[in-house]
Every structure is written in C-alpha cells, then in structure tokens.
Write a protein that holds these residues in place. Structure first.
Motif, PDB file in Angstrom:
ATOM      1  N   GLU A 133       6.465   5.843   3.010  1.00  0.00           N
ATOM      2  CA  GLU A 133       5.655   5.249   4.063  1.00  0.00           C
ATOM      3  C   GLU A 133       6.247   3.914   4.502  1.00  0.00           C
ATOM      4  O   GLU A 133       6.845   3.202   3.697  1.00  0.00           O
ATOM      5  CB  GLU A 133       4.221   5.047   3.572  1.00  0.00           C
ATOM      6  CG  GLU A 133       3.480   6.345   3.316  1.00  0.00           C
ATOM      7  CD  GLU A 133       1.991   6.113   3.124  1.00  0.00           C
ATOM      8  OE1 GLU A 133       1.602   4.962   2.793  1.00  0.00           O
ATOM      9  OE2 GLU A 133       1.213   7.070   3.308  1.00  0.00           O
ATOM     10  N   ILE A 134       6.091   3.608   5.792  1.00  0.00           N
ATOM     11  CA  ILE A 134       6.511   2.304   6.307  1.00  0.00           C
ATOM     12  C   ILE A 134       5.327   1.668   7.032  1.00  0.00           C
ATOM     13  O   ILE A 134       4.492   2.358   7.613  1.00  0.00           O
ATOM     14  CB  ILE A 134       7.735   2.399   7.240  1.00  0.00           C
ATOM     15  CG1 ILE A 134       7.435   3.273   8.455  1.00  0.00           C
ATOM     16  CG2 ILE A 134       8.948   2.921   6.500  1.00  0.00           C
ATOM     17  CD1 ILE A 134       8.554   3.265   9.488  1.00  0.00           C
ATOM     18  N   SER A 135       5.283   0.372   6.997  1.00  0.00           N
ATOM     19  CA  SER A 135       4.192  -0.357   7.641  1.00  0.00           C
ATOM     20  C   SER A 135       4.396  -0.370   9.154  1.00  0.00           C
ATOM     21  O   SER A 135       5.494  -0.117   9.662  1.00  0.00           O
ATOM     22  CB  SER A 135       4.138  -1.791   7.119  1.00  0.00           C
ATOM     23  OG  SER A 135       5.307  -2.496   7.530  1.00  0.00           O
ATOM     24  N   THR A 146      -1.531   0.978  10.126  1.00  0.00           N
ATOM     25  CA  THR A 146      -1.518   1.210   8.679  1.00  0.00           C
ATOM     26  C   THR A 146      -0.225   1.913   8.264  1.00  0.00           C
ATOM     27  O   THR A 146       0.389   2.611   9.067  1.00  0.00           O
ATOM     28  CB  THR A 146      -2.718   2.076   8.273  1.00  0.00           C
ATOM     29  OG1 THR A 146      -2.692   3.295   9.039  1.00  0.00           O
ATOM     30  CG2 THR A 146      -4.018   1.339   8.540  1.00  0.00           C
ATOM     31  N   PRO A 147       0.205   1.730   7.027  1.00  0.00           N
ATOM     32  CA  PRO A 147       1.430   2.400   6.566  1.00  0.00           C
ATOM     33  C   PRO A 147       1.320   3.915   6.685  1.00  0.00           C
ATOM     34  O   PRO A 147       0.255   4.503   6.459  1.00  0.00           O
ATOM     35  CB  PRO A 147       1.548   1.955   5.108  1.00  0.00           C
ATOM     36  CG  PRO A 147       0.824   0.648   5.053  1.00  0.00           C
ATOM     37  CD  PRO A 147      -0.331   0.805   6.009  1.00  0.00           C
ATOM     38  N   ALA A 148       2.436   4.553   7.045  1.00  0.00           N
ATOM     39  CA  ALA A 148       2.499   6.007   7.199  1.00  0.00           C
ATOM     40  C   ALA A 148       3.969   6.408   7.191  1.00  0.00           C
ATOM     41  O   ALA A 148       4.855   5.570   7.408  1.00  0.00           O
ATOM     42  CB  ALA A 148       1.825   6.447   8.502  1.00  0.00           C
ATOM     43  N   PRO A 149       4.286   7.673   6.952  1.00  0.00           N
ATOM     44  CA  PRO A 149       5.678   8.108   7.067  1.00  0.00           C
ATOM     45  C   PRO A 149       6.220   7.823   8.466  1.00  0.00           C
ATOM     46  O   PRO A 149       5.459   7.802   9.445  1.00  0.00           O
ATOM     47  CB  PRO A 149       5.595   9.616   6.797  1.00  0.00           C
ATOM     48  CG  PRO A 149       4.350   9.785   5.987  1.00  0.00           C
ATOM     49  CD  PRO A 149       3.392   8.755   6.502  1.00  0.00           C
ATOM     50  N   ALA A 150       7.518   7.607   8.548  1.00  0.00           N
ATOM     51  CA  ALA A 150       8.132   7.272   9.835  1.00  0.00           C
ATOM     52  C   ALA A 150       7.818   8.323  10.890  1.00  0.00           C
ATOM     53  O   ALA A 150       7.553   7.989  12.055  1.00  0.00           O
ATOM     54  CB  ALA A 150       9.640   7.119   9.669  1.00  0.00           C
ATOM     55  N   GLU A 151       7.841   9.603  10.489  1.00  0.00           N
ATOM     56  CA  GLU A 151       7.549  10.660  11.444  1.00  0.00           C
ATOM     57  C   GLU A 151       6.162  10.475  12.066  1.00  0.00           C
ATOM     58  O   GLU A 151       5.980  10.641  13.278  1.00  0.00           O
ATOM     59  CB  GLU A 151       7.636  12.037  10.763  1.00  0.00           C
ATOM     60  CG  GLU A 151       9.030  12.415  10.294  1.00  0.00           C
ATOM     61  CD  GLU A 151       9.296  11.998   8.858  1.00  0.00           C
ATOM     62  OE1 GLU A 151       8.716  10.978   8.410  1.00  0.00           O
ATOM     63  OE2 GLU A 151      10.066  12.694   8.180  1.00  0.00           O
TER      64      GLU A 151
END
Length: 338
Positions: free
Chosen positions: A53-55, A128-133
């Motif tokens: 995950e990225i912010s 919010t943080p989530a996978p880049a996709e």
C-alpha cells in the motif's frame, strides 16, 4: 446531445506503438461530452506500480515525477510536440521544473492546468493508503467526477510497452489496439525525439554493453545523452526494429484478451472512414455514437499520411521493410491487419 444510460462502463485503453494516430483519437474523443479522454499520463509517470500500500501523499509524489526518458529530453530542452503546458503563462517554468501531470496530461483536460493541479494537490495527498493500482483507479474516477464525464478513456503514446501494467490497474478494461503500417510508422517515429531514444536503446540492447560502440550509439548511453545526440542520423531500420519489438513484447497480452474486450483499429481505415470507425469505437466503449459528435470529430481529421515509406529509395525501403517483418508477423497472428 443526448446522454447515455447512467451505468458506468469499464474504462477503455487505447494502445499502440506510438506514431500510429493515437493522439488524433484522443483529441476526437475529448470532443465527446461523456468521455474523459486522459492523454499521456503514463507517458509522463511510466506506471510505477509499487508493491504494497502507498499513501495518498506518496501517490501524489509519483504523479509529479517525470519518467526518466521524458525527463532527460525536458532537461536538455528538446522540443516534444505532446508537451502542451502553457510556458510563459503558467506559473511553472523549465527552470523550476513542471510537475509531470501539468506537463503532459492536465493541459489536454483544461485551459487552466495550474488551477486543476492545485485542486488535485489539495485532494490526493489526503487519500487513505491503498495499493498503487487502487490509487490510480481512484484518481481516474475523481477526475471523471470533477469534470462531469462518465466514460474513461486512457491513451498514452507508445503504451504497448506497458499494456500488461495498465491491465493490472484496470483489469476489466476494454482495449483498442490502434495499429498502422510498420514502415510508415517507423518513418514517422524518425521525426520524433522520444522515439530516437527508443530506437537507440533497442540497438544498444542488440549490440551489448561494450565500449567499442560507434559515436551515434555511444552518445545515447545513460549519462552521456545530450540534445546533440539527436543530430546523429539514425538508420530507419532501427525504428522498424523498435516498432517490431513493441509488438512482439505485447503480443501475448493482446492475444490473451477475450474478443469482447479487444478492438483492433487500423489507422488506414480510421483515416478513410473516421465517422464509421469512431461509431464502432463508441459502441465498443459503451458511449453514444451521436451523429453530431461523429460529424464534428470526423471533420477534424487531417489528410492521412499512408504509404509514405513507399517513396523511399529502393535500398532503404527494403531494409526498412525487412526490419518490420517480425512486427508484421505479430499483426498477422493477431488478425489485426487491415
């Protein structure tokens, strides 16, 4: 113009080798009030898909960072036609640096890219943080809602090289493979500096990393490139090899798509019958092939440059055609030949 049903169709990815008419398609689609025609985003940021995950703040940082190849051309002040940022009117300059989004993508969507950039800068870092996709999908959906569009069409020049990554971001996407005759495409590539980098990179890969390279290739090695390197005369067959390599690398991805998610669109056919081909694209993409839009979009088509490579001297033409044979074989295997 009447609006279509409210259900949101899957996004559409228009892909090709570059220099195959995709910019023209983006501009025609941008005239449709239902379509968010996103142009050159992944030319700029080159699809960084970071594991985990990225912010929102990190994602925004990625959207501002230029792809290394484009950054190199910009740093050396090489003229790139796709750059539409209003230098002299916008607040960013070549000296301060222009965020990737402002340089290539936002000017295609608005007459005030700085204002839209500021809006996004206030919004995206707080996600919010989530996978880049997921962050990319969220970004596209936010742009569509902000600009009042229902259908998302992504088009980045030469995106065949990253089609697999794009389909990781949009796993349900429909894909339009826009293709053009290999020798004509290679000849057009030879007039664009970004493709000079690509052609020389392919040639360097073929020859290996030795130190006995001719000057025209050595000047394109990492750390040595300057704008002066573009003054070298690059053999046309190197552009033909680049065209072939892009198709060969994407063949498995294209072949793996089900028939209802893949549309082959020939540049030659598009030039000959723009309204007819655009109507097919609209039905494939899930938006209205409105007659008024079709007339307006078709009227914007400039006379096509097809068969241009046929005017080359015979020896040069033979070498160019030979370099394009692997790519032509891919098109035949896929059934994507006009």
């Amino acid at each position: 113009m009447r609006r279509t049903q409210s259900a949101t169709p899957p996004p559409v990815i228009v892909t090709g080798t570059g220099r195959c008419g995709s910019t023209m398609v983006s501009e025609m689609l941008a005239r449709h009030p239902d379509v968010l025609s996103v142009s050159e985003l992944f030319t700029a940021v080159h699809v960084p898909l970071i594991p985990g995950e990225i912010s929102g703040a990190r994602f925004w940082e990625l959207l501002g960072t230029l792809d290394p190849g484009i950054a190199e051309l910009v740093r050396h002040r090489v003229d790139i036609r796709e750059v539409q940022y209003p230098f002299g009117r916008g607040r960013f300059t070549a000296e301060t640096g222009v965020p990737a989004l402002c340089l290539l993508t936002l000017p295609h969507l608005t007459g005030d890219p700085d204002a839209l950039y500021d809006e996004l800068a206030a919004e995206v870092p707080g996600w919010t943080p989530a996978p880049a996709e997921q962050q990319y999908r969220r970004f596209f959906a936010h742009l569509a809602a902000r600009l009042g569009r229902r259908v998302i069409v992504e088009r980045s020049g030469g995106s065949l090289r990253m089609l697999g990554s794009l389909l990781r971001i949009f796993p349900d996407a429909r894909v339009v493979h826009l293709h053009r005759d290999g020798p004509d495409t290679a000849l057009s590539m030879s007039r664009h500096p970004a493709f000079a980098l690509g052609a020389q990179t392919v040639e360097l890969s073929r020859r290996g990393a030795g130190d006995d390279l001719p000057e025209d290739l050595a000047d394109f090695r990492p750390g040595r490139f300057t704008a002066a390197a573009l003054r070298h005369e690059i053999p046309l067959q190197r552009y033909g090899r680049l065209w072939s390599v892009l198709l060969l690398e994407a063949e498995r991805t294209l072949a793996g798509l089900p028939a209802d998610r893949l549309m082959a669109l020939s540049y030659r056919d598009l030039i000959a019958d723009p309204a007819g081909r655009l109507a097919e694209l609209a039905r494939f993409g899930g938006f209205d092939p409105d007659p008024d839009w079709l007339r307006e979009a078709a009227a914007s088509v400039r006379p096509g440059r097809t068969g241009t490579a046929d005017a080359l001297p015979a020896p040069q033409r033979r070498e160019l055609h030979r370099s394009c044979l692997p790519g032509q074989a891919v098109l035949h295997r896929l059934g994507h030949v006009a």
